[in-house]
Structures are given as C-alpha cells and as structure tokens.
Design an enzyme around this catalytic site. Structure first.
Site, PDB file in Angstrom:
ATOM      1  CB  CYS A 124      -1.001  -0.028   1.430  1.00 33.66           C
ATOM      2  SG  CYS A 124      -2.385  -1.421   1.350  1.00 33.66           S
ATOM      3  CE  LYS A 158       7.106  -1.065 -10.695  1.00 26.73           C
ATOM      4  NZ  LYS A 158       7.780  -1.373 -12.331  1.00 26.73           N
TER       5      LYS A 158
HETATM    6  C1  BG6 Z   1       6.026  -7.664  -8.738  1.00 23.88           C
HETATM    7  C2  BG6 Z   1       5.881  -6.422  -9.753  1.00 23.88           C
HETATM    8  O1  BG6 Z   1       5.097  -7.196  -7.549  1.00 23.88           O
HETATM    9  O2  BG6 Z   1       7.233  -7.502  -7.762  1.00 23.88           O
HETATM   10  C3  BG6 Z   1       6.494  -7.019 -10.866  1.00 23.88           C
HETATM   11  O3  BG6 Z   1       4.281  -6.841  -9.987  1.00 23.88           O
HETATM   12  C4  BG6 Z   1       7.702  -6.840 -10.004  1.00 23.88           C
HETATM   13  O4  BG6 Z   1       6.694  -6.185 -11.428  1.00 23.88           O
HETATM   14  C5  BG6 Z   1       8.426  -7.662  -8.491  1.00 23.88           C
HETATM   15  O5  BG6 Z   1       9.105  -7.834 -10.798  1.00 23.88           O
HETATM   16  C6  BG6 Z   1       9.723  -7.658  -8.259  1.00 23.88           C
HETATM   17  O6  BG6 Z   1       9.719  -6.144  -7.867  1.00 23.88           O
HETATM   18  P1  BG6 Z   1      11.242  -5.903  -6.984  1.00 23.88           P
HETATM   19  O7  BG6 Z   1      10.850  -4.468  -7.211  1.00 23.88           O
HETATM   20  O8  BG6 Z   1      11.279  -7.035  -6.261  1.00 23.88           O
HETATM   21  O9  BG6 Z   1      11.638  -6.066  -8.678  1.00 23.88           O
END
Ligand code: BG6
Length: 610
Positions: free
Chosen positions: A2, A605
């Site tokens: 969040c 994200k």
């Molecule tokens: C997910 C995202 O929640 O987390 C992906 O939707 C991302 O896009 C994955 O690749 C890993 O995130 P991070 O920040 O650890 O690279």
C-alpha cells in the site's frame, strides 16, 4: 503493498487537495481502495471507498476536504477484502486517533482478539486498523503521543510502516518497521510517505529513514527518533535528484509505453553509471564467493535467469537463480560464510527479498550484493554493497525498463568477470562492452521502431486466445518467461514461459490446430530451437518467432506478422533485444482488451508483504 502519505501544513486549509495530489503518485503501490483523513479545528473528517484515487475523489470529494493536516492511504488488499470498512485510514476506538499503515502484521488475529477482549472497538478485518488501536491503547496509559507511538510497536509483529495522529494534537507521527518510509521538508509543510514520488510535488528535500526509526512531523520540521529508546537522531536532509517527471506520462497514453521507450537511454545511463562506480569491488565479491545465488521475484527473477546464462557463457561462473520465497527452503542450509546472495529488486522493498537479506545477515551467512533502482530503499541501506540500476522511477506495475537495466547489468558484470578470470580474452570483452555501450542503445531504439506496428497487428490476432506458450532456449530462457509474465500480468491470457527443449516432455499435448506458441530465438541457438518449432508446427500449432530474420525459420511462420524480427546484431545482444517485441505485444494486446496496462487487476508494483 500500500501507499501512505501524511502531511502537516503550516498555514493551509486545503489538505485534501494536496494529499490527493501527492498520494496519486503512489497509485502503482495499490488501487483497490483509497481514503483521506483530514483534520480541521480538532475534528477528523474521514472519507474512503473502494476504487482508484480518481474514482473515489470524484465520488467523495477527497480533494475538497479542508484542514491543515491529514493522512491518505492507497490500498492493495491483503488482510480483509477490498471493501469500504477495510479501506484505510482508520479511527481508533473514538474518532480521535486516525492512521494508516503499509505492510503486514503477522500477529493480526491474536492481537485483534486481545484488543477486542480489552474493550477496543475494532471495526474492520484490516490489519492496518490495529496500528491505530495500539497507539490508542498506549496513549491511555502514558497520556503522551510520542511514547504511545513508540510503545505501540511492542505489540505489532511483522513488517510495516504506519502514520498516525490525534485530532487534538498538531503533530503526525510515523514509524518504519520493515516497510519503506521517507520524509520531506517543504517550505510550508512537512510530509511522510511510503515512496519518494508522492513527496516530490511538495519538495525534493528528503530524509531517508531506517527500520526501527520514527518521525514526528510539525509544520516547521521533521524530527527523527530511535523507536527503541526514543533518542533523537541527527539526520541531515538531502536533495533528491529524482526527476519528478518520472511520475508523469509525458504525452504517452500509459506509463508502460513511456517506460519501454525510455530503454535506449536506460542502457546509456546504466552503462555509464556502472563503469563510473568502479565496479571492481562487485566483480571481486562475485569472484571470491564459494557459492553464488541470484535471488529475485517477478520480472527481476526473469532478468536473473538471463544473468545466470551470461555468467556461465561469458565468465564460466555458476550462479543459481532462485525465487525469493523459494530461497530458504531450497538453499537456506547450503549457505556458508563465503556465499554471495545477489539480491535483485528494483524497488528494494520486496518482502520476499528482504526476508532473504535478513536471513543472511542474521545468521552471518556470507555477503549480500543488492541490484536496485530505488535510492533510499531498505535493500540499499542493508546490503553489504549495491549496484544502482539508474532507471528513474518505474511507475507502471509491469516492469519493463527495470528488467532491461538488470539484464544489461548482468551482461556487463559477466563480461568483466570473464575478462578477469581469463574465460574471455581481453579483446572479446572490450568488444562486447563497446557493443553494450554504443550499439545496444541504437539497436534498442531500432527494435522498438521496427516491431511497434508488427506487434500491434499480431496482438489483434491473439485477442481471443485463452492460453499460449512462450518458449526460450539458453540465453532466451529468461526472456521467454518475461514475455509470458507480461502477457499474464496485463492481458489476463494464460501464458506459460518455459524451456523449449522441455516442451515435448508433456506440455506439447496442449497443441492442436492453430495453437499459438511463441519461440524466442538467437542466431546461435536457432539450430536447436528449429527442432522444437518442428515439433509444434508438424502438429498444426501456430509458430510465432521473435528474433533476427533467419531464412531457415521462415517456412515455419504462416503470416508475416508471426515473425517479430529484431535488427541483426549478435547472439549476445539478441536476448537483450528479443524482450522488446514481447513487451510491446503484451502492451498492445492489453490495450486492445480494454485493460489499463499500468494498473492490472489484483497486482501491485512492490509487494512488501509475505
Ligand atoms: C511484482 C511486480 O509485484 O514484484 C513486478 O508487479 C516485479 O513487476 C516484482 O517484477 C518484483 O519487484 P522488485 O521491486 O523486487 O523488482
């Protein structure tokens, strides 16, 4: 995950407007529900509902809320379905305490029961509400907000950050216990937030916080304290040079398309930065380790798989790619004090990755090397060393430019390691680094331009395809998985990414007349992949090829749009370029299906939860 934003204004009464403007920048962190608690003359106006910031704002008039301070929260549901009552912010027992959190409380059920049994009026099934009640509880015994906030963390187990205030007190308090939190000091306001983009509309004068720290916001200043003993810490604000435009679409219809088009420049930036940062220490860490793991999630994991092949091919060094959540059960007992965990996380906040970081650090099991994009992230502060990805903020939930940056970083590190350990001769290494630095940006742009129209046309033919496969071999193994993930993430078609030689051992049974299978090729491996293409084509399957044009492959595609041709380059650059048609294909298919690729359903994200 969040996004929380808390603001204390000196002389404003339009707190709703500024909270909506700032917290809208955190939409990528959650868009199941949104709420604003605005304080005006000692009274809290709390409005919240299911939906995106814009939808709830127009429905409830969030931007019109008056007051000089307040808290906003954008939610990605974990504890409690996305409903009004579970939306944040929350009140304590009375409409006096107000607050919101990001993260997970592992002791949610036990603590909720304890609070209810001791007379607290707990209204929702959302763990964030318990943070507010915990402060309410300790305020009753201390009569002091500062201590109440400090002591509340004794009851809360898990990884979280929260912001809280009292209607009749001017300050807002915030605590960082495992989830991201950053503060800002503007001319007439102070602000605390889960992420930098929501601070930038007010100021780029920021304070990065560490775990077990708390801040007190007054209209004039932000004070930082250690939660454990309440000692004030002398933390100097720094000027962030993150470009606020990263959080704007810049004329593109979606952030995802903008970020795909940023990739040529990303190559230049990351190649420039990594070589300027004296990378020898990172290469030394990789070379010295007795065992090496590449730990990541989602698109970062797919880039890590590409990295594993680069390290084998260019340096003869084995690095095991492991998904974050898999690491402890699969490799946790294999670590020694000479192990190296390369933790790849663009956000630097993914809980599955931070769990590995903590496991390694708490048990002294070797070293950690972070590869991260977000400056000030938990991974940045806590890894033994880190490599910056130089991408600017990636706003779209599906990763594109950050995946690209990670792949280029692996290609570079593997080359330099191979040069150092003699696996590559110096000339070869220099030539490939020259290609990465000077040719790849141009080839990336050419690929975007060349495959844009083709992928638009191809996307239309896949609109009603319930499921398909994406197959890679060798250096395109990770690329195929990334292409499949993009289609799953933003088009909601089922698409499995896997190794092409493995397809005949079972999954081939799915192929019937016209069943689409996408093959990601390089000029070096097409001799092998052609066997796997044959196994599909001779059973009526529809072969779609991504890669350089090769005469021997042409008979296998029925229509010109089924050959997504990338510009000719080299077998080592193919796997970097091959991802672009897949990014564009998933983008156009998503838009054709009426989906917003930036904000796909159910996703977020950065997942700061287990
Ligand atoms: C997910 C995202 O929640 O987390 C992906 O939707 C991302 O896009 C994955 O690749 C890993 O995130 P991070 O920040 O650890 O690279």
């Amino acid at each position: 995950m969040c996004g929380i934003t808390g603001i204390v204004g000196r002389s404003r009464n339009d707190i709703g407007r500024i909270l909506v403007e700032c917290s809208r920048k955190l939409t990528y962190r959650g868009y199941d529900s949104v709420g604003v608690a605005a304080v005006n003359n000692g009274k809290v106006d709390l409005r919240k509902n299911v939906g995106t910031v814009d939808a709830v704002d127009s429905e409830l008039g969030l931007s019109e809320m008056i007051g000089d301070r307040g808290i906003a929260q954008l939610r990605w549901a974990t504890y409690g379905a996305p409903t009004i009552i579970n939306a944040q912010p929350h009140f304590g027992c009375e409409e006096v305490f107000y607050g919101a959190h990001n993260g997970n409380l592992h002791n949610y059920y036990e603590y909720r029961k304890e609070l209810v049994e001791t007379g607290h009026i707990v209204r929702s099934e959302n763990d964030g509400e318990l943070c507010v009640h915990a402060v309410d509880k300790y305020y009753e015994s201390t009569g002091d907000m500062f201590d109440a906030v400090r002591f509340s963390t004794r009851d809360l187990k898990g990884a979280f950050a929260f912001a809280v205030g009292r209607a009749d007190e001017p300050e807002i308090y915030a605590v960082k216990m495992g989830s991201s939190l950053v503060a800002g000091i503007a001319e007439n306001d102070t602000i605390v937030s889960s992420d930098l983009p929501s601070i930038l509309p007010l100021t780029n004068n920021v304070l990065y916080l560490q775990d077990s720290e708390m801040v007190v916001l007054t209209p004039d200043e932000v004070k930082v304290y250690r939660v454990e003993d309440g000692k004030q810490l002398n933390r100097i604000p720094e000027i962030s040079n993150v470009d606020a435009r990263a959080a704007e679409k810049g004329g593109y219809p979606h952030f995802m398309l903008k970020e795909i088009h940023e990739q040529p420049q990303i190559v230049r930036d990351v190649m420039g930065l990594i070589q300027k940062s004296k990378p020898e220490k990172w290469i030394q860490m990789i070379e010295d380790a007795s065992s090496r793991y590449l730990v990541a999630c989602g698109s970062s994991h797919n880039a890590g798989i590409v990295g594993t092949y680069f390290f084998n091919r260019l340096a003869g060094v084995p690095i095991t790619p492991v998904i974050g959540g898999q690491f402890e059960p699969m490799c946790g007992n294999t670590l020694t004090d000479e192990s190296l965990c390369i933790l790849v996380s663009q956000s630097g906040e993914t809980k599955d990755i931070l769990n590995v970081l903590n496991h390694v650090r708490n048990n002294n099991l070797g070293k950690t090397l972070g590869i991260l994009n977000v400056v000030g992230s938990t991974l940045m502060f806590n890894a033994d060393s880190y490599i910056p990805m130089a991408c600017g903020y990636e706003i779209s939930v599906p990763a594109t430019k950050t995946y690209y940056s990670q792949s280029v970083i692996f290609a570079y590190l593997a080359t330099r390691l191979g040069e150092r350990n003699g696996h590559l001769d110096s000339q070869e290494a220099k030539q490939f680094i020259h290609q990465l630095e000077n040719e790849l940006p141009i080839l990336t742009q050419k690929t975007i331009d060349k495959t844009g129209i083709l992928t638009k046309d191809l996307a239309r033919t896949l609109m009603d395809t319930p499921d398909l496969y994406c197959l890679g071999y060798g250096l395109t193994d990770g690329v195929a998985r990334e292409g499949a993930l993009k289609i799953k993430e933003i088009c909601y078609n089922h698409c499995e990414g896997m190794y092409s030689s493995e397809f005949k051992h079972g999954p081939l049974s799915i192929v019937t007349d016209g069943y689409p299978v996408i093959f990601i090729t390089t000029t070096e491996d097409s001799w092998m992949i052609i066997n796997h293409i044959n196994e599909v084509a001779c059973r009526g399957g529809r072969t779609i090829i991504v890669g350089e044009r090769e005469e021997k492959l042409e008979p296998y595609v029925a229509n010109t749009i089924d050959y997504l041709e990338v510009p000719s380059s080299s077998p080592l650059l193919n796997p970097l370029l091959d991802v672009i048609p897949l990014q564009l294909l998933s983008y156009y298919l998503s838009v054709d299906k009426g989906i917003n690729p930036d904000l796909p359903r159910n996703l977020s994200k950065t997942l700061t939860v287990d």
